[in-house]
Design a protein around this motif. Sequence first.
Motif, PDB file in Angstrom:
ATOM      1  N   GLY A  33     -16.013  15.018  -3.291  1.00 51.38           N
ATOM      2  CA  GLY A  33     -16.662  14.674  -2.028  1.00 51.38           C
ATOM      3  C   GLY A  33     -14.868  14.749  -1.565  1.00 51.38           C
ATOM      4  N   ASP A  34     -14.784  14.406   0.005  1.00 49.20           N
ATOM      5  CA  ASP A  34     -13.774  15.291   1.287  1.00 49.20           C
ATOM      6  C   ASP A  34     -13.117  13.935   0.796  1.00 49.20           C
ATOM      7  N   VAL A  35     -11.848  14.986   0.366  1.00 46.37           N
ATOM      8  CA  VAL A  35     -10.670  13.634  -0.443  1.00 46.37           C
ATOM      9  C   VAL A  35      -9.464  13.617   1.040  1.00 46.37           C
ATOM     10  N   GLN A  36      -9.534  14.596   1.698  1.00 50.60           N
ATOM     11  CA  GLN A  36      -9.086  15.135   2.904  1.00 50.60           C
ATOM     12  C   GLN A  36      -8.693  13.461   3.486  1.00 50.60           C
ATOM     13  N   VAL A  37      -9.890  12.254   3.752  1.00 50.55           N
ATOM     14  CA  VAL A  37      -9.506  11.461   4.205  1.00 50.55           C
ATOM     15  C   VAL A  37      -8.514  10.569   3.812  1.00 50.55           C
ATOM     16  N   LEU A  38      -8.213  10.613   2.398  1.00 50.31           N
ATOM     17  CA  LEU A  38      -7.095   9.803   1.696  1.00 50.31           C
ATOM     18  C   LEU A  38      -6.335  10.134   2.297  1.00 50.31           C
ATOM     19  N   THR A  49      -2.877  -2.390  -7.144  1.00 49.65           N
ATOM     20  CA  THR A  49      -4.502  -3.551  -7.483  1.00 49.65           C
ATOM     21  C   THR A  49      -4.458  -4.716  -6.451  1.00 49.65           C
ATOM     22  N   GLY A  50      -4.566  -5.082  -5.544  1.00 50.26           N
ATOM     23  CA  GLY A  50      -4.466  -6.162  -5.086  1.00 50.26           C
ATOM     24  C   GLY A  50      -3.787  -6.401  -3.243  1.00 50.26           C
ATOM     25  N   TYR A  51      -3.317  -4.302  -2.967  1.00 54.90           N
ATOM     26  CA  TYR A  51      -2.508  -3.580  -1.996  1.00 54.90           C
ATOM     27  C   TYR A  51      -3.694  -3.471  -1.323  1.00 54.90           C
ATOM     28  N   GLU A  52      -3.375  -3.412   0.510  1.00 56.19           N
ATOM     29  CA  GLU A  52      -4.638  -2.949   1.205  1.00 56.19           C
ATOM     30  C   GLU A  52      -3.933  -1.377   1.591  1.00 56.19           C
ATOM     31  N   HIS A  53      -5.290  -0.845   1.245  1.00 55.97           N
ATOM     32  CA  HIS A  53      -5.334   0.538   1.900  1.00 55.97           C
ATOM     33  C   HIS A  53      -6.042   1.409   3.246  1.00 55.97           C
ATOM     34  N   VAL A  54      -5.368   1.920   4.096  1.00 54.09           N
ATOM     35  CA  VAL A  54      -5.792   2.567   5.103  1.00 54.09           C
ATOM     36  C   VAL A  54      -6.602   3.741   5.274  1.00 54.09           C
ATOM     37  N   GLY A  60      -9.540   6.432  15.829  1.00 53.05           N
ATOM     38  CA  GLY A  60     -10.355   5.145  16.007  1.00 53.05           C
ATOM     39  C   GLY A  60     -11.077   4.177  14.644  1.00 53.05           C
ATOM     40  N   VAL A  61     -11.148   5.298  13.600  1.00 49.48           N
ATOM     41  CA  VAL A  61     -12.605   5.028  12.763  1.00 49.48           C
ATOM     42  C   VAL A  61     -11.517   4.362  11.542  1.00 49.48           C
ATOM     43  N   ARG A  62     -11.489   3.681  10.903  1.00 47.63           N
ATOM     44  CA  ARG A  62     -10.441   2.916   9.474  1.00 47.63           C
ATOM     45  C   ARG A  62     -11.331   2.097   8.788  1.00 47.63           C
ATOM     46  N   LEU A  63     -11.348   2.571   7.593  1.00 47.49           N
ATOM     47  CA  LEU A  63     -11.829   1.648   6.443  1.00 47.49           C
ATOM     48  C   LEU A  63     -10.354   0.572   5.848  1.00 47.49           C
ATOM     49  N   LEU A  64     -10.460  -0.428   5.190  1.00 50.35           N
ATOM     50  CA  LEU A  64      -9.616  -0.951   4.927  1.00 50.35           C
ATOM     51  C   LEU A  64      -9.967  -1.658   3.867  1.00 50.35           C
ATOM     52  N   VAL A  65      -9.145  -0.718   2.201  1.00 51.23           N
ATOM     53  CA  VAL A  65     -10.046  -1.748   0.927  1.00 51.23           C
ATOM     54  C   VAL A  65      -8.924  -1.782   0.189  1.00 51.23           C
ATOM     55  N   THR A  66      -9.351  -3.104  -0.722  1.00 48.70           N
ATOM     56  CA  THR A  66      -8.168  -3.431  -1.588  1.00 48.70           C
ATOM     57  C   THR A  66      -8.535  -3.039  -2.719  1.00 48.70           C
ATOM     58  N   LEU A  67      -8.074  -2.798  -3.721  1.00 43.09           N
ATOM     59  CA  LEU A  67      -8.272  -2.231  -5.525  1.00 43.09           C
ATOM     60  C   LEU A  67      -8.545  -4.387  -5.443  1.00 43.09           C
ATOM     61  N   MET A  82     -14.287  -3.162  -9.077  1.00 41.01           N
ATOM     62  CA  MET A  82     -14.120  -3.706  -8.089  1.00 41.01           C
ATOM     63  C   MET A  82     -13.166  -3.807  -6.788  1.00 41.01           C
ATOM     64  N   CYS A  83     -13.828  -3.843  -5.262  1.00 40.78           N
ATOM     65  CA  CYS A  83     -12.765  -3.864  -4.092  1.00 40.78           C
ATOM     66  C   CYS A  83     -13.260  -4.843  -3.428  1.00 40.78           C
ATOM     67  N   THR A  84     -12.912  -4.650  -2.138  1.00 41.35           N
ATOM     68  CA  THR A  84     -13.008  -5.118  -0.948  1.00 41.35           C
ATOM     69  C   THR A  84     -13.092  -3.989   0.416  1.00 41.35           C
ATOM     70  N   LEU A  85     -13.885  -3.342   0.882  1.00 36.49           N
ATOM     71  CA  LEU A  85     -14.204  -2.644   1.618  1.00 36.49           C
ATOM     72  C   LEU A  85     -14.172  -3.329   3.119  1.00 36.49           C
ATOM     73  N   ASN A  86     -14.142  -3.320   3.691  1.00 38.56           N
ATOM     74  CA  ASN A  86     -13.481  -3.979   5.599  1.00 38.56           C
ATOM     75  C   ASN A  86     -13.423  -5.818   5.476  1.00 38.56           C
ATOM     76  N   GLY A  87     -12.802  -6.831   3.967  1.00 37.66           N
ATOM     77  CA  GLY A  87     -13.697  -7.557   3.778  1.00 37.66           C
ATOM     78  C   GLY A  87     -14.492  -7.882   2.907  1.00 37.66           C
ATOM     79  N   GLN A  88     -15.211  -6.909   2.398  1.00 38.38           N
ATOM     80  CA  GLN A  88     -16.616  -7.086   2.019  1.00 38.38           C
ATOM     81  C   GLN A  88     -16.561  -7.009   0.685  1.00 38.38           C
TER      82      GLN A  88
END
Length: 126
Positions: A33-38, A49-54, A60-67, A82-88
Motif C-alpha cells: 500500500g501507500d507507505v508514505q504516510v508513515l 509496543t506500547g508507544y503511540e504512533h501518529v 488535519g487528519v491524523r491516526l493515532l496507533v498504539t501497538l 493487536m493495536c488501538t486505532l484512535n483508542g479503539q
Amino acid sequence: MASEDAAERRRTLNRLLFPGPTKDFEDAREKYGDVQVLHTRDFLYGMRTGYEHVISLGKGVRLLVTLQTISDPDAKGMRTVMCTLNGQARQVGARDDSVEATVAAAEKADSSDQGHVAAPSPGRSR
C-alpha cells in the motif's frame, strides 16, 4: 482533471525511462500500500509496543496507533496483531514471511492465465 493527466504522464514516463525501478515500486505499492504516510522511524524500524504512533493521513487528519501485542505465528505463518486505532481496539492478521508455513497455501488465480478465474470478492479461510 489536468492534475490526473499530468500524474498519468509521469507514471508512463517512469515506466518507459526506468522500467526496473518502476516495476519494483509498483510491486511494493501493490503489496504494502501507500507507505508514505508513515513516519520514517516507524517505516525503517517498525512500531514499538506500547508507544503511540501518529500517522498523518492528510491535512488535519491524523491516526493515532498504539501497538499492543503480536501473537506467535500459526501453522499458516499468520500472526495476529493487536493495536488501538484512535483508542479503539483492533485485531489484524498479518503474514510473517520469515516463518515457513507448515500448511499448504491455496493457489491464487493468475490474471495473465486465461484458464484462471478469480473470485469476485476475497473469501475467509477457516
